[in-house]
Design a protein around this motif. Structure first.
Motif, mmCIF file in Angstrom:
data_model
loop_
_atom_site.group_PDB
_atom_site.id
_atom_site.type_symbol
_atom_site.label_atom_id
_atom_site.label_comp_id
_atom_site.label_asym_id
_atom_site.label_seq_id
_atom_site.Cartn_x
_atom_site.Cartn_y
_atom_site.Cartn_z
ATOM 1 N N PHE A 121 0.712 -1.184 -0.170
ATOM 2 C CA PHE A 121 -0.012 0.054 0.057
ATOM 3 C C PHE A 121 0.768 1.336 -0.027
ATOM 4 N N LYS A 122 2.077 1.289 -0.288
ATOM 5 C CA LYS A 122 2.993 2.209 -0.705
ATOM 6 C C LYS A 122 3.381 2.888 0.597
ATOM 7 N N LYS A 123 3.415 1.993 1.684
ATOM 8 C CA LYS A 123 3.833 2.661 3.217
ATOM 9 C C LYS A 123 5.322 2.295 3.391
ATOM 10 N N LYS A 124 6.040 3.062 3.782
ATOM 11 C CA LYS A 124 7.530 2.983 4.029
ATOM 12 C C LYS A 124 7.841 2.057 5.263
ATOM 13 N N VAL A 125 8.812 1.361 5.327
ATOM 14 C CA VAL A 125 9.414 0.644 6.283
ATOM 15 C C VAL A 125 10.537 0.993 6.911
ATOM 16 N N SER A 126 10.608 1.263 8.205
ATOM 17 C CA SER A 126 11.716 1.946 8.895
ATOM 18 C C SER A 126 12.674 0.760 9.202
ATOM 19 N N LEU A 127 13.990 1.232 9.575
ATOM 20 C CA LEU A 127 15.225 0.545 9.828
ATOM 21 C C LEU A 127 14.693 -0.458 10.985
ATOM 22 N N LEU A 171 -6.868 -5.622 7.485
ATOM 23 C CA LEU A 171 -8.411 -5.234 6.999
ATOM 24 C C LEU A 171 -9.266 -4.698 8.114
ATOM 25 N N ILE A 172 -8.866 -5.171 9.480
ATOM 26 C CA ILE A 172 -9.393 -4.728 10.680
ATOM 27 C C ILE A 172 -8.995 -3.184 10.752
ATOM 28 N N ASP A 173 -7.604 -2.859 10.445
ATOM 29 C CA ASP A 173 -7.025 -1.613 10.437
ATOM 30 C C ASP A 173 -7.780 -0.671 9.538
ATOM 31 N N TYR A 174 -8.304 -1.104 8.574
ATOM 32 C CA TYR A 174 -8.973 -0.357 7.297
ATOM 33 C C TYR A 174 -10.352 0.139 7.782
ATOM 34 N N PHE A 175 -11.133 -1.025 8.325
ATOM 35 C CA PHE A 175 -12.725 -0.845 8.325
ATOM 36 C C PHE A 175 -12.868 -0.323 9.792
ATOM 37 N N SER A 176 -12.070 -0.739 10.705
ATOM 38 C CA SER A 176 -12.484 -0.702 12.308
ATOM 39 C C SER A 176 -12.661 1.029 12.481
ATOM 40 N N PRO A 177 -12.072 2.021 11.928
ATOM 41 C CA PRO A 177 -12.171 3.440 12.076
ATOM 42 C C PRO A 177 -13.712 3.669 11.581
ATOM 43 N N ILE A 294 6.782 7.318 9.985
ATOM 44 C CA ILE A 294 7.194 6.094 8.926
ATOM 45 C C ILE A 294 6.964 4.708 9.998
ATOM 46 N N LEU A 295 6.362 3.801 9.088
ATOM 47 C CA LEU A 295 6.049 2.534 9.622
ATOM 48 C C LEU A 295 7.339 1.815 10.062
#
Length: 295
Positions: A121-127, A171-177, A294-295
Protein backbone atom coordinates in the motif's frame (compact mmCIF):
# COMPACT_ATOMS: atom_id res chain seq x y z
CA UNK A 1 -7.24 8.02 35.37
CA UNK A 2 -4.30 6.02 36.77
CA UNK A 3 -6.70 3.42 38.18
CA UNK A 4 -8.44 3.08 34.80
CA UNK A 5 -5.10 2.62 33.09
CA UNK A 6 -4.03 0.05 35.69
CA UNK A 7 -7.21 -2.01 35.34
CA UNK A 8 -7.04 -1.63 31.57
CA UNK A 9 -3.54 -3.11 31.59
CA UNK A 10 -4.70 -5.97 33.80
CA UNK A 11 -7.52 -6.72 31.34
CA UNK A 12 -5.04 -6.77 28.45
CA UNK A 13 -2.79 -9.21 30.32
CA UNK A 14 -5.86 -11.38 30.99
CA UNK A 15 -6.70 -11.17 27.28
CA UNK A 16 -3.18 -12.32 26.37
CA UNK A 17 -3.48 -15.16 28.90
CA UNK A 18 -6.79 -16.32 27.42
CA UNK A 19 -5.48 -16.16 23.86
CA UNK A 20 -2.21 -17.88 24.76
CA UNK A 21 -3.87 -20.72 26.66
CA UNK A 22 -6.45 -21.15 23.89
CA UNK A 23 -3.70 -22.86 21.86
CA UNK A 24 -4.01 -25.69 24.38
CA UNK A 25 -7.78 -25.80 23.87
CA UNK A 26 -7.27 -25.95 20.10
CA UNK A 27 -4.78 -28.80 20.46
CA UNK A 28 -6.89 -30.82 22.91
CA UNK A 29 -10.09 -30.26 20.92
CA UNK A 30 -8.65 -32.04 17.90
CA UNK A 31 -8.30 -35.23 19.94
CA UNK A 32 -12.03 -35.59 19.36
CA UNK A 33 -13.02 -33.61 16.26
CA UNK A 34 -11.44 -32.33 13.05
CA UNK A 35 -9.98 -28.82 12.47
CA UNK A 36 -12.88 -27.58 10.33
CA UNK A 37 -15.45 -28.83 12.84
CA UNK A 38 -13.62 -27.17 15.72
CA UNK A 39 -13.33 -23.83 13.91
CA UNK A 40 -16.93 -23.91 12.68
CA UNK A 41 -18.41 -24.44 16.14
CA UNK A 42 -16.09 -22.13 18.09
CA UNK A 43 -16.48 -19.23 15.63
CA UNK A 44 -20.27 -19.50 15.61
CA UNK A 45 -20.25 -19.63 19.42
CA UNK A 46 -17.99 -16.56 19.43
CA UNK A 47 -20.48 -14.69 17.25
CA UNK A 48 -23.41 -15.69 19.47
CA UNK A 49 -21.55 -14.54 22.61
CA UNK A 50 -21.03 -11.07 21.11
CA UNK A 51 -24.75 -10.53 20.32
CA UNK A 52 -25.85 -9.63 23.91
CA UNK A 53 -22.72 -7.47 24.28
CA UNK A 54 -23.73 -5.55 21.14
CA UNK A 55 -27.28 -5.10 22.45
CA UNK A 56 -25.97 -3.67 25.74
CA UNK A 57 -23.55 -1.36 23.90
CA UNK A 58 -26.37 -0.08 21.66
CA UNK A 59 -28.42 0.84 24.74
CA UNK A 60 -25.51 2.62 26.39
CA UNK A 61 -24.42 4.51 23.28
CA UNK A 62 -26.71 5.21 20.34
CA UNK A 63 -24.87 5.18 17.03
CA UNK A 64 -25.78 6.74 13.72
CA UNK A 65 -26.93 4.04 11.33
CA UNK A 66 -26.24 5.38 7.88
CA UNK A 67 -26.63 3.22 4.79
CA UNK A 68 -22.97 3.70 3.90
CA UNK A 69 -21.86 2.65 7.38
CA UNK A 70 -23.91 -0.54 7.18
CA UNK A 71 -22.36 -1.39 3.82
CA UNK A 72 -18.86 -0.90 5.23
CA UNK A 73 -19.79 -2.96 8.29
CA UNK A 74 -21.03 -5.90 6.23
CA UNK A 75 -18.17 -5.73 3.73
CA UNK A 76 -15.59 -5.47 6.50
CA UNK A 77 -17.16 -8.35 8.42
CA UNK A 78 -17.19 -10.60 5.34
CA UNK A 79 -13.60 -9.84 4.27
CA UNK A 80 -12.29 -10.17 7.83
CA UNK A 81 -14.25 -13.40 8.22
CA UNK A 82 -12.67 -14.88 5.08
CA UNK A 83 -9.17 -13.93 6.25
CA UNK A 84 -9.94 -15.29 9.72
CA UNK A 85 -11.19 -18.57 8.21
CA UNK A 86 -8.02 -19.09 6.15
CA UNK A 87 -5.67 -18.09 8.99
CA UNK A 88 -7.51 -20.20 11.58
CA UNK A 89 -7.57 -23.20 9.23
CA UNK A 90 -3.80 -23.11 8.72
CA UNK A 91 -3.30 -22.62 12.46
CA UNK A 92 -5.61 -25.46 13.43
CA UNK A 93 -3.97 -27.92 11.04
CA UNK A 94 -0.52 -26.67 12.05
CA UNK A 95 -1.13 -27.28 15.76
CA UNK A 96 -1.78 -30.93 14.87
CA UNK A 97 1.86 -31.30 13.83
CA UNK A 98 3.76 -28.95 16.16
CA UNK A 99 3.84 -27.96 19.82
CA UNK A 100 1.51 -25.37 21.34
CA UNK A 101 4.43 -23.14 22.38
CA UNK A 102 6.04 -23.06 18.94
CA UNK A 103 2.65 -22.39 17.33
CA UNK A 104 2.12 -19.43 19.66
CA UNK A 105 5.43 -17.78 18.80
CA UNK A 106 5.21 -18.42 15.05
CA UNK A 107 1.65 -17.06 14.96
CA UNK A 108 2.80 -13.90 16.77
CA UNK A 109 5.09 -13.12 13.82
CA UNK A 110 2.06 -11.50 12.17
CA UNK A 111 3.06 -8.39 14.16
CA UNK A 112 6.26 -8.20 12.11
CA UNK A 113 4.54 -9.16 8.85
CA UNK A 114 1.89 -6.41 9.07
CA UNK A 115 4.23 -3.48 8.32
CA UNK A 116 5.97 -5.51 5.60
CA UNK A 117 2.66 -6.12 3.85
CA UNK A 118 2.04 -2.40 4.18
CA UNK A 119 4.64 -1.99 1.42
CA UNK A 120 1.93 -3.13 -0.99
CA UNK A 121 0.00 0.00 0.00
CA UNK A 122 3.09 2.16 -0.62
CA UNK A 123 3.88 2.59 3.07
CA UNK A 124 7.53 2.97 3.97
CA UNK A 125 9.18 0.50 6.32
CA UNK A 126 11.61 1.83 8.93
CA UNK A 127 15.02 0.41 9.76
CA UNK A 128 13.54 -0.79 13.05
CA UNK A 129 11.12 -3.09 11.22
CA UNK A 130 13.84 -4.49 8.95
CA UNK A 131 15.89 -5.20 12.07
CA UNK A 132 12.85 -6.95 13.59
CA UNK A 133 12.52 -9.07 10.45
CA UNK A 134 16.20 -10.04 10.59
CA UNK A 135 15.98 -11.00 14.29
CA UNK A 136 12.72 -12.92 13.76
CA UNK A 137 14.24 -14.88 10.86
CA UNK A 138 17.13 -15.99 13.07
CA UNK A 139 14.62 -16.88 15.81
CA UNK A 140 12.44 -18.74 13.34
CA UNK A 141 15.44 -20.69 12.09
CA UNK A 142 16.36 -21.79 15.63
CA UNK A 143 12.72 -22.52 16.45
CA UNK A 144 11.74 -24.47 13.34
CA UNK A 145 14.64 -25.63 11.19
CA UNK A 146 15.91 -29.13 11.99
CA UNK A 147 19.46 -30.46 11.68
CA UNK A 148 18.86 -31.58 8.09
CA UNK A 149 17.79 -28.00 7.18
CA UNK A 150 14.10 -28.77 6.78
CA UNK A 151 11.10 -27.07 8.37
CA UNK A 152 8.43 -29.12 10.05
CA UNK A 153 5.02 -29.44 8.39
CA UNK A 154 3.21 -27.97 11.37
CA UNK A 155 5.61 -25.02 11.68
CA UNK A 156 5.17 -24.20 7.98
CA UNK A 157 1.38 -24.32 8.25
CA UNK A 158 1.42 -21.97 11.27
CA UNK A 159 3.75 -19.63 9.35
CA UNK A 160 1.12 -19.44 6.58
CA UNK A 161 -1.41 -18.77 9.34
CA UNK A 162 0.68 -15.78 10.54
CA UNK A 163 0.67 -14.38 6.99
CA UNK A 164 -3.12 -14.47 6.73
CA UNK A 165 -3.55 -13.11 10.25
CA UNK A 166 -1.39 -10.16 9.13
CA UNK A 167 -3.82 -9.61 6.25
CA UNK A 168 -6.64 -9.88 8.78
CA UNK A 169 -5.05 -7.15 10.92
CA UNK A 170 -4.68 -4.85 7.88
CA UNK A 171 -8.36 -5.36 7.03
CA UNK A 172 -9.37 -4.54 10.61
CA UNK A 173 -7.11 -1.47 10.51
CA UNK A 174 -8.89 -0.28 7.36
CA UNK A 175 -12.49 -0.92 8.40
CA UNK A 176 -12.49 -0.44 12.21
CA UNK A 177 -12.33 3.40 12.15
CA UNK A 178 -15.42 3.41 9.91
CA UNK A 179 -17.63 0.91 11.75
CA UNK A 180 -18.43 -0.54 15.17
CA UNK A 181 -15.56 -2.94 15.96
CA UNK A 182 -17.58 -5.38 18.08
CA UNK A 183 -20.32 -5.63 15.45
CA UNK A 184 -17.78 -6.26 12.71
CA UNK A 185 -16.12 -8.90 14.89
CA UNK A 186 -19.48 -10.59 15.42
CA UNK A 187 -20.07 -10.72 11.66
CA UNK A 188 -16.56 -12.02 10.97
CA UNK A 189 -17.01 -14.87 13.46
CA UNK A 190 -20.27 -15.95 11.83
CA UNK A 191 -18.73 -15.70 8.34
CA UNK A 192 -15.66 -17.74 9.35
CA UNK A 193 -17.86 -20.29 11.12
CA UNK A 194 -20.31 -20.71 8.25
CA UNK A 195 -17.52 -21.08 5.67
CA UNK A 196 -15.92 -23.76 7.88
CA UNK A 197 -19.16 -25.76 7.79
CA UNK A 198 -18.71 -26.61 4.08
CA UNK A 199 -15.26 -28.29 4.26
CA UNK A 200 -16.40 -29.84 7.55
CA UNK A 201 -19.28 -31.53 5.74
CA UNK A 202 -17.04 -32.64 2.85
CA UNK A 203 -13.85 -33.77 4.59
CA UNK A 204 -14.95 -34.62 8.12
CA UNK A 205 -17.71 -36.69 9.66
CA UNK A 206 -18.37 -35.16 13.08
CA UNK A 207 -20.82 -36.87 15.38
CA UNK A 208 -22.75 -35.37 18.25
CA UNK A 209 -20.92 -37.71 20.61
CA UNK A 210 -17.47 -36.54 19.46
CA UNK A 211 -18.52 -32.88 19.66
CA UNK A 212 -19.81 -33.38 23.19
CA UNK A 213 -16.49 -34.97 24.17
CA UNK A 214 -14.77 -31.77 23.03
CA UNK A 215 -17.24 -29.45 24.77
CA UNK A 216 -14.68 -27.93 27.18
CA UNK A 217 -12.02 -26.85 24.62
CA UNK A 218 -14.74 -25.72 22.20
CA UNK A 219 -16.42 -23.52 24.81
CA UNK A 220 -13.07 -22.16 25.99
CA UNK A 221 -12.05 -21.21 22.46
CA UNK A 222 -15.51 -19.96 21.52
CA UNK A 223 -16.72 -18.14 24.63
CA UNK A 224 -13.46 -16.99 26.24
CA UNK A 225 -11.03 -16.67 23.32
CA UNK A 226 -13.47 -15.26 20.75
CA UNK A 227 -16.14 -13.53 22.83
CA UNK A 228 -14.78 -12.51 26.23
CA UNK A 229 -11.15 -11.79 25.25
CA UNK A 230 -12.12 -9.63 22.29
CA UNK A 231 -14.52 -7.61 24.45
CA UNK A 232 -11.86 -7.17 27.15
CA UNK A 233 -9.46 -5.88 24.50
CA UNK A 234 -11.95 -3.33 23.18
CA UNK A 235 -12.83 -2.06 26.69
CA UNK A 236 -9.23 -2.02 27.94
CA UNK A 237 -7.72 -0.18 24.98
CA UNK A 238 -9.94 2.83 25.66
CA UNK A 239 -7.86 3.61 28.75
CA UNK A 240 -4.44 2.31 27.68
CA UNK A 241 -1.74 3.65 25.41
CA UNK A 242 -1.83 1.74 22.06
CA UNK A 243 1.88 0.87 22.25
CA UNK A 244 1.54 -0.45 25.80
CA UNK A 245 -1.55 -2.39 24.73
CA UNK A 246 0.23 -4.09 21.83
CA UNK A 247 3.21 -4.95 24.03
CA UNK A 248 0.97 -6.52 26.68
CA UNK A 249 -1.02 -8.47 24.08
CA UNK A 250 2.23 -9.85 22.63
CA UNK A 251 2.55 -11.81 25.90
CA UNK A 252 0.09 -14.21 24.22
CA UNK A 253 3.07 -16.08 22.74
CA UNK A 254 4.73 -16.42 26.17
CA UNK A 255 1.50 -17.68 27.77
CA UNK A 256 1.19 -20.23 24.94
CA UNK A 257 4.56 -21.74 25.88
CA UNK A 258 3.74 -21.70 29.61
CA UNK A 259 0.31 -23.29 28.99
CA UNK A 260 1.78 -25.98 26.75
CA UNK A 261 4.37 -26.83 29.38
CA UNK A 262 2.04 -26.65 32.41
CA UNK A 263 -1.06 -28.35 30.96
CA UNK A 264 0.25 -30.62 28.18
CA UNK A 265 3.74 -31.29 29.53
CA UNK A 266 5.38 -29.97 26.36
CA UNK A 267 8.96 -28.77 26.46
CA UNK A 268 11.35 -26.92 24.15
CA UNK A 269 15.01 -27.61 23.52
CA UNK A 270 17.63 -24.97 24.36
CA UNK A 271 17.87 -24.05 20.66
CA UNK A 272 14.09 -23.65 20.42
CA UNK A 273 13.97 -21.56 23.61
CA UNK A 274 16.62 -19.21 22.22
CA UNK A 275 14.54 -19.00 19.04
CA UNK A 276 11.46 -18.08 21.10
CA UNK A 277 13.39 -15.35 22.89
CA UNK A 278 14.63 -13.87 19.61
CA UNK A 279 11.14 -13.95 18.09
CA UNK A 280 9.76 -12.24 21.20
CA UNK A 281 12.47 -9.55 20.99
CA UNK A 282 11.56 -9.00 17.32
CA UNK A 283 7.87 -8.68 18.24
CA UNK A 284 8.60 -6.14 20.99
CA UNK A 285 10.94 -4.15 18.73
CA UNK A 286 8.34 -4.04 15.96
CA UNK A 287 5.80 -2.47 18.33
CA UNK A 288 7.99 0.21 19.87
CA UNK A 289 6.91 3.71 18.82
CA UNK A 290 8.76 5.54 16.05
CA UNK A 291 10.07 9.06 16.40
CA UNK A 292 8.55 9.78 12.99
CA UNK A 293 5.40 8.57 11.29
CA UNK A 294 7.10 6.02 9.09
CA UNK A 295 5.98 2.45 9.73
Amino acid sequence: MKNKRFYGNLMLILTALIWGSSFVAQSVGMDYIGPFTFNAIRCIIGGIVLIPIILVMDKVKKESKTKNNNKQLILGGILCGIALFIGSTFQQFGISFTSVGKAGFITALYIVLVPLLGILFKKKVSLKIWLSVFISLIGLYLLCITENFSIGKGDLLVLFCAFFFAIHILLIDYFSPKVNGVKMSCIQFFVAGIISVFPMAIFESPTLASILLAWAPILYAGVLSCGVAYTLQVVAQKNTDPTVASLLLSLESVFAVISGWFILGESLSLKELIGCILVFIAIILAQLPNKNKIL
